[in-house]
Design an enzyme around this catalytic site. Structure first.
Site, mmCIF file in Angstrom:
data_model
loop_
_atom_site.group_PDB
_atom_site.id
_atom_site.type_symbol
_atom_site.label_atom_id
_atom_site.label_comp_id
_atom_site.label_asym_id
_atom_site.label_seq_id
_atom_site.Cartn_x
_atom_site.Cartn_y
_atom_site.Cartn_z
ATOM 1 N N HIS A 117 0.847 -1.195 0.000
ATOM 2 C CA HIS A 117 0.000 0.000 0.000
ATOM 3 C C HIS A 117 0.879 1.240 0.000
ATOM 4 C CE1 HIS A 117 -4.142 -1.622 1.495
ATOM 5 N NE2 HIS A 117 -3.604 -2.391 0.579
ATOM 6 N N TYR A 145 -9.418 5.341 7.354
ATOM 7 C CA TYR A 145 -9.561 5.698 8.771
ATOM 8 C C TYR A 145 -10.578 6.837 8.821
ATOM 9 C CZ TYR A 145 -5.213 3.149 9.878
ATOM 10 O OH TYR A 145 -4.240 2.187 10.049
ATOM 11 N N PRO A 182 -4.694 0.149 18.708
ATOM 12 C CA PRO A 182 -4.470 -0.377 17.354
ATOM 13 C C PRO A 182 -4.439 0.675 16.243
ATOM 14 C CG PRO A 182 -6.695 -0.864 18.101
ATOM 15 C CD PRO A 182 -5.975 -0.272 19.269
ATOM 16 N N LYS A 222 0.665 -0.408 15.197
ATOM 17 C CA LYS A 222 2.085 -0.422 15.569
ATOM 18 C C LYS A 222 2.499 -1.633 16.410
ATOM 19 C CE LYS A 222 3.368 3.121 13.395
ATOM 20 N NZ LYS A 222 3.887 2.717 12.084
ATOM 21 N N TYR A 270 3.702 6.504 10.048
ATOM 22 C CA TYR A 270 2.856 5.374 9.682
ATOM 23 C C TYR A 270 3.664 4.262 9.012
ATOM 24 C CZ TYR A 270 -1.362 2.868 8.319
ATOM 25 O OH TYR A 270 -2.344 1.910 8.200
#
Ligand code: APR
Ligand code: PHB
Length: 389
Positions: A72, A200, A292, A296, A384
């Site tokens: 991704h 998200y 979550p 990580k 990220y």
């Protein structure tokens, strides 16, 4: 029995450490409380930082990740049913790999089996001893018989509830904790993911996340009270609530089906300091927990394993203990970066029960800033995809 490194816990941390040690000629034994099948039935997050993929390569367990994993190069953030994309690739030239933690554990077990590694399942009453001496040992029971493993070092890879952290004296250990006032209700379903990237979503009704395991298997979450009875959440109720919180175009495209797993998980941030006491090292969830948001948990466990593996190699190959002495400091520096990021991402994306109009306006401003500022996006992207080890 005698070994060089006795590893308590056969989750991803313990298995990866034993695999790397084996390839470096260092002997280890893994003690696991559960059965092999139980360990492989646990469903966890599914995003690997690029550095985690490199570690799996180093351990010789990355063949399937490269075939079945989904690279991704960005993710979607949404506020009140409209979204914008964070382009990891354009911002920092790196991405992540979507591949379930259960599959990582599977690959590690296969590798340990192929190499003839010792993983002892169904152990009971595991306890490390004499950790502040040069001759530590671990005792456990198996099928009613008591056993003892003498070793040079003990790796506490036994998760948040394991015995390793408890072995550090109370006056030595400092614990840092935040418990969030909500949970994540997660559903796994054999349906095509609603989007080819993760979404998200911040929504007045609460957070939602659209994720995936593969092109036929979707993973969705919605923020829910942690004590909500699960039977209140029929599949229909879950899908309806998810649709309300996703961006409009995603909600319209959502393909629903029966859930094959449904559970509510609490959210917490936790850090134990130090991560080393004498000849005991804490690794992964034994030392820290992240909420979550940002996935990580496994990635942090993998970076701990990296630091510990390098430290042990230095010790055995060159008699140099600088890595061992620096393990806690080095690992904790990276841990706190991930703790900060996942706390920030959680705080920015969820609705808190006590949120005042001021708090809400700040959250909206934060997301609008992210939408328009390249440097804010770069900051998110850098964290990220994972900070360097
Ligand atoms: N004796 C032996 N094994 C034990 C004991 C014990 N007393 N107590 C716990 N264990 C085992 C658990 O059964 C589990 O298999 O230790 C293992 C710890 O594994 P995880 O909890 O998966 O922790 P870790 O390997 O550090 O992985 C971190 O996995 O748990 C997720 O969210 C977490 O993504 C993060 C990553
Ligand atoms: C998941 O796919 O389970 C997942 C993905 C991203 C997260 C958390 C969980 O931030």
């Amino acid at each position: 029995m005698r070994t060089q490194v006795c590893i308590i816990g056969g989750g991803p941390s313990g298995l990866l450490l034993s695999q790397l040690l084996d390839r470096a000629g260092i002997a280890s034994v893994v003690l696991e409380r559960q059965t092999h099948d139980h360990v492989l039935s646990r469903i966890r997050a599914g995003v690997l930082e690029y550095g985690s993929v490199a570690m799996l390569e180093q351990a010789g367990v990355a063949d399937r990740v490269h075939v079945e994993g989904l690279p991704h190069s960005g993710t979607f953030l949404a506020l009140q049913n409209t979204g914008f994309r964070i382009d990891f690739d354009a911002l920092i030239g790196k991405g992540v790999m979507v591949y379930g933690q259960t599959e990582v554990t599977h690959d590690l077990y296969d590798a340990r089996d192929a190499a003839g590694g010792t993983v002892i399942h169904r152990v009971e009453g595991t306890r490390p001893h004499d950790l502040d001496t040069a001759s530590p040992y671990v005792t456990y029971a198996l099928d009613g018989a008591e056993h003892r493993i003498d070793c040079d070092f003990v790796a506490g890879c036994d998760g948040f509830h394991g015995p390793s952290r408890q072995a550090i004296p109370k006056d030595v250990l400092t614990e840092y904790e935040r418990v969030y006032p909500f949970g994540w209700l997660g559903v796994l379903s054999e349906t095509p993911p609603v989007s080819h990237e993760l979404i998200y979503a911040n929504h007045p009704r609460g957070f939602a996340l659209a994720s995936m395991r593969n092109p036929q298997l979707s993973r969705y979450y919605i923020q829910a009270p942690v004590d909500d009875p699960l039977d209140r959440w029929t599949d229909d109720a879950f899908w309806d609530e998810l649709r309300r919180r996703l961006p409009h175009d995603a909600a319209e495209a959502l393909v629903t089906g029966p859930s094959i797993e449904k559970s509510i998980a609490p959210l917490r941030s936790y850090v134990a300091d130090p991560m080393r006491w004498g000849r005991l090292f804490l690794v992964g969830d034994a030392a820290h927990i992240v909420p979550p948001t940002g996935a990580k948990g496994l990635n942090l466990a993998i970076s701990d394993v990296h630091y510990l593996f390098e430290a042990l190699k230095l010790h055995y190959a060159q008699g140099d203990d600088s890595g061992i002495d620096g393990y806690s400091r080095t690992a904790l520096a990276r841990v706190w970066n991930a703790i900060r990021f996942s706390w920030w991402f959680t705080t920015t994306m969820h609705r808190f029960p006590e949120q005042t109009p001021f708090d809400q306006a700040i959250q909206d401003a934060e997301l609008r800033h992210l939408q328009t500022s390249v440097s804010a996006q770069r900051n998110l992207a850098e964290n990220y995809v994972g900070l360097p080890f």
